[in-house]
Design a protein around this motif. Structure first.
Motif, short mmCIF file in Angstrom:
data_model
loop_
_atom_site.label_atom_id
_atom_site.label_comp_id
_atom_site.label_asym_id
_atom_site.label_seq_id
_atom_site.Cartn_x
_atom_site.Cartn_y
_atom_site.Cartn_z
N THR A 27 6.86 0.48 10.86
CA THR A 27 6.54 -0.20 12.13
C THR A 27 6.14 -1.61 11.95
OG1 THR A 27 5.80 2.22 12.85
CG2 THR A 27 5.08 0.40 14.17
N VAL A 28 4.97 -1.75 11.23
CA VAL A 28 4.54 -3.18 10.68
C VAL A 28 5.70 -4.17 10.49
CG1 VAL A 28 3.11 -4.51 9.51
CG2 VAL A 28 2.33 -2.36 10.66
N THR A 29 6.56 -3.67 9.56
CA THR A 29 7.68 -4.47 8.93
C THR A 29 8.72 -4.87 10.01
OG1 THR A 29 7.28 -3.74 6.76
CG2 THR A 29 9.01 -4.90 6.83
N SER A 30 9.09 -3.86 10.56
CA SER A 30 10.25 -4.15 11.65
C SER A 30 9.79 -5.19 12.70
CB SER A 30 10.56 -2.67 12.28
OG SER A 30 11.22 -1.90 11.58
N ALA A 72 3.41 9.36 6.33
CA ALA A 72 2.68 8.40 7.40
C ALA A 72 2.59 7.21 6.81
CB ALA A 72 1.41 9.16 7.69
N LEU A 73 2.21 6.73 5.88
CA LEU A 73 2.17 5.55 5.22
C LEU A 73 3.47 4.74 5.42
CD1 LEU A 73 -0.28 5.53 2.36
CD2 LEU A 73 -0.52 4.13 4.43
N VAL A 74 4.47 5.41 5.13
CA VAL A 74 6.07 4.75 5.05
C VAL A 74 6.40 4.54 6.72
CG1 VAL A 74 8.46 5.07 4.86
CG2 VAL A 74 6.82 5.93 3.01
N ALA A 110 8.46 3.91 18.90
CA ALA A 110 7.73 4.73 19.51
C ALA A 110 7.90 6.24 18.99
CB ALA A 110 8.40 4.92 21.12
N HIS A 111 9.10 6.52 18.57
CA HIS A 111 9.01 7.97 17.71
C HIS A 111 8.08 7.84 16.62
CE1 HIS A 111 10.51 11.69 16.23
NE2 HIS A 111 11.34 10.96 15.36
N ARG A 112 8.12 6.82 15.70
CA ARG A 112 7.30 6.71 14.73
C ARG A 112 5.82 6.72 14.99
NH1 ARG A 112 10.92 2.53 12.91
NH2 ARG A 112 9.19 0.86 13.58
N LEU A 113 5.37 5.98 15.87
CA LEU A 113 4.00 5.94 16.42
C LEU A 113 3.64 7.29 16.72
CD1 LEU A 113 4.10 2.37 18.06
CD2 LEU A 113 2.99 2.98 15.85
N ARG A 114 4.52 8.09 17.53
CA ARG A 114 3.99 9.34 17.99
C ARG A 114 3.78 10.36 16.71
NH1 ARG A 114 8.41 8.75 21.86
NH2 ARG A 114 7.46 8.09 23.47
N SER A 115 4.70 10.27 15.85
CA SER A 115 4.27 10.94 14.58
C SER A 115 3.27 10.39 13.63
CB SER A 115 5.73 10.88 13.94
OG SER A 115 6.96 11.20 14.35
N ILE A 116 2.97 9.19 13.75
CA ILE A 116 1.78 9.05 12.89
C ILE A 116 0.47 9.34 13.57
CG2 ILE A 116 0.43 6.72 12.42
CD1 ILE A 116 3.23 5.20 12.16
N GLY A 117 0.44 9.09 14.71
CA GLY A 117 -0.58 9.61 15.58
C GLY A 117 -0.74 11.30 15.71
N ARG A 175 0.78 -1.26 0.17
CA ARG A 175 -0.13 0.03 0.03
C ARG A 175 1.04 1.16 -0.10
NH1 ARG A 175 -3.71 3.47 -1.50
NH2 ARG A 175 -4.46 4.91 0.06
N ALA A 176 1.74 1.29 0.61
CA ALA A 176 2.96 2.45 1.02
C ALA A 176 3.45 2.56 -0.37
CB ALA A 176 3.68 2.46 2.22
N THR A 177 3.91 1.42 -1.12
CA THR A 177 4.58 1.37 -2.40
C THR A 177 3.70 2.12 -3.57
OG1 THR A 177 5.88 -0.43 -1.86
CG2 THR A 177 5.96 0.20 -3.90
N ASP A 178 2.62 1.62 -3.45
CA ASP A 178 1.65 2.21 -4.55
C ASP A 178 1.34 3.72 -4.37
OD1 ASP A 178 1.08 -0.19 -5.57
OD2 ASP A 178 -0.79 -0.42 -4.53
N VAL A 179 1.23 4.24 -3.01
CA VAL A 179 1.06 5.89 -2.67
C VAL A 179 2.39 6.60 -2.92
CG1 VAL A 179 0.49 7.35 -0.98
CG2 VAL A 179 -0.65 5.20 -1.03
N MET A 180 3.65 5.84 -2.94
CA MET A 180 4.74 6.61 -3.22
C MET A 180 4.82 6.78 -4.65
SD MET A 180 7.61 7.91 -2.46
CE MET A 180 8.03 7.41 -0.50
N ALA A 181 4.50 5.54 -5.39
CA ALA A 181 4.62 5.44 -6.59
C ALA A 181 3.72 6.63 -7.27
CB ALA A 181 4.35 4.27 -7.46
#
Length: 399
Positions: free
Chosen positions: A338-341, A331-333, A377-384, A306-312
């Motif tokens: 987060t999920v992939t790690s 935000a999608l990246v 944690a840093h990523r999740l705060r930014s996503i939020g 999904r993130a790849t499609d939006v980046m493209a």
């Protein structure tokens, strides 16, 4: 400021994509055959980059243009295919691909097109290390500095580079101009006078990626090697330029996902071949474990795709991309990271309990190095923050 046009008119045909993916699978098979031996040796990727060049992958993995390059989705598919066989080489290829986009992110359209044509013609392999805008720019002592002279600049300092430090043809870095304070993105030919490298040794993982430091001692930088200005802060960064950092992070998501998929496939094959702690048979607990791990990989795959499609889509939009679009991509990246790690670390650790074979630990070590410097944690705060406030700022840049 870059004036990159849409890339919609320069997409490779379906036949070209299929041919490139077939080539990637053939190269991946070659790397998989001796991946354990090469990981244990931990040598610079001289043979690996020669194989990539022989197959034409560095030339193919450049931005799409008239008669050259490939689209973002196909490029990421190639990276993941290679990473499943050898995470280090996937890492090297991912960074090459993203840094090959540097002209579009930072330079004018004319300069970017000429640079890409030369890259394909000369079969360049790219690497680099460009910092994301942020508080670190306030440092009184930048690691790389440029001093103006009559016909360009002189570059001094040293910078850690994660891949191909001794094998790349072009190295992209950012440096602070000592007189104006501007941060300029420049490309340095690896054979330039004053450039030396110090390879990293005894890494925990990604041992064949060719990490190390470049040392730059009074290196001459011509005006043509200056790609453009990198803004000091996120707010003043052009939306398309702001894609540079999340593009690299997303490419590395494909490396981490490929690593996890490679680990799961190897453990499955070992189990089928009888080289496991518990044989498949009719063991419901083993079925459950493999089901959980396969589901985790498939979930990460869906998020990353999904993130790849939006980046493209954002890359295709080019200079017409708006701040909201750039923020949504970031935000999608961050979500994909987060999920992939989490999935990569879980899968690569768990397979060690399922199969007993030398070298299987390399997947966990590689995944650990890939994810070590990106705190969740840093990523999740930014996503939020983006979700609640619609922030236009870049999301969760890592250092």
């Amino acid at each position: 400021m870059p004036t990159t046009p849409s890339t919609n008119g320069h997409r490779p045909s379906d036949a070209q994509r299929r041919a490139l993916l077939r080539t990637a699978r053939d190269v991946a098979d070659d790397f998989a055959a001796d991946a354990i031996v090469r990981d244990q040796a931990g040598k610079p990727p001289t043979d690996e980059t020669a194989r990539l060049r022989e197959a034409g992958l560095p030339t193919s993995l450049t931005p799409p243009g008239p008669g050259r390059g490939t689209d973002w989705r196909t490029g990421c598919a190639v990276i993941r295919e290679i990473a499943a066989a050898d995470s280090s080489v996937g890492d090297l290829l991912a960074r090459h691909y993203v840094h090959a986009w540097s002209g579009r992110f930072y330079a004018s359209h004319h300069q970017a097109a000429a640079l890409e044509e030369e890259s394909v013609r000369e079969q360049w392999l790219w690497t680099g290390a460009v910092h994301a805008p942020g508080p670190d720019d306030d440092s009184d002592v930048p690691d790389l500095s440029l001093r103006p002279r009559a016909n360009g600049y002189v570059l001094n300092g040293r910078r850690s580079v994660d891949t191909a430090v001794a094998a790349a043809d072009q190295i992209v870095v950012d440096a602070v101009c000592a007189t104006t304070g501007d941060v300029l993105v420049v490309r340095i030919p690896s054979g330039a006078r004053g450039v030396s490298v110090e390879p990293a040794h005894d890494r925990l993982g990604q041992r064949v990626a060719g990490a190390g430091e470049i040392v730059l001692d009074r290196v001459a930088v011509t005006p043509g090697q200056v790609l453009g200005r990198r803004p000091h802060d996120e707010e003043s960064t052009a939306p398309f330029t702001a894609l540079a950092e999340p593009a690299l992070r997303l490419a590395l998501c494909h490396v981490a996902l490929g690593t996890a998929e490679g680990a799961l496939t190897e453990a499955r094959d070992l189990s089928r071949g009888g080289r496991a702690h518990r044989l498949p048979g009719e063991d419901p607990d083993l079925f459950l474990t493999y089901g959980e791990l396969a589901s985790a990989a498939q979930t990460a795959n869906a998020v990353v795709d999904r993130a790849t499609d939006v980046m493209a889509q954002a890359l295709d939009t080019g200079a017409h991309l708006d701040p909201e679009g750039a923020a949504a991509v970031a935000a999608l990246v961050a979500t994909a990271e987060t999920v992939t790690s989490k999935a990569a670390l879980r899968i690569t650790a768990r397979v060690l309990e399922l199969a007993d074979a030398p070298g299987l630990d390399r997947f966990w070590r590689n995944a650990r190095v890939l994810t070590a410097h990106r705190p969740a944690a840093h990523r999740l705060r930014s996503i939020g923050e983006h979700y609640l406030n619609g922030s236009h700022r870049a999301v969760a840049a890592f250092r």
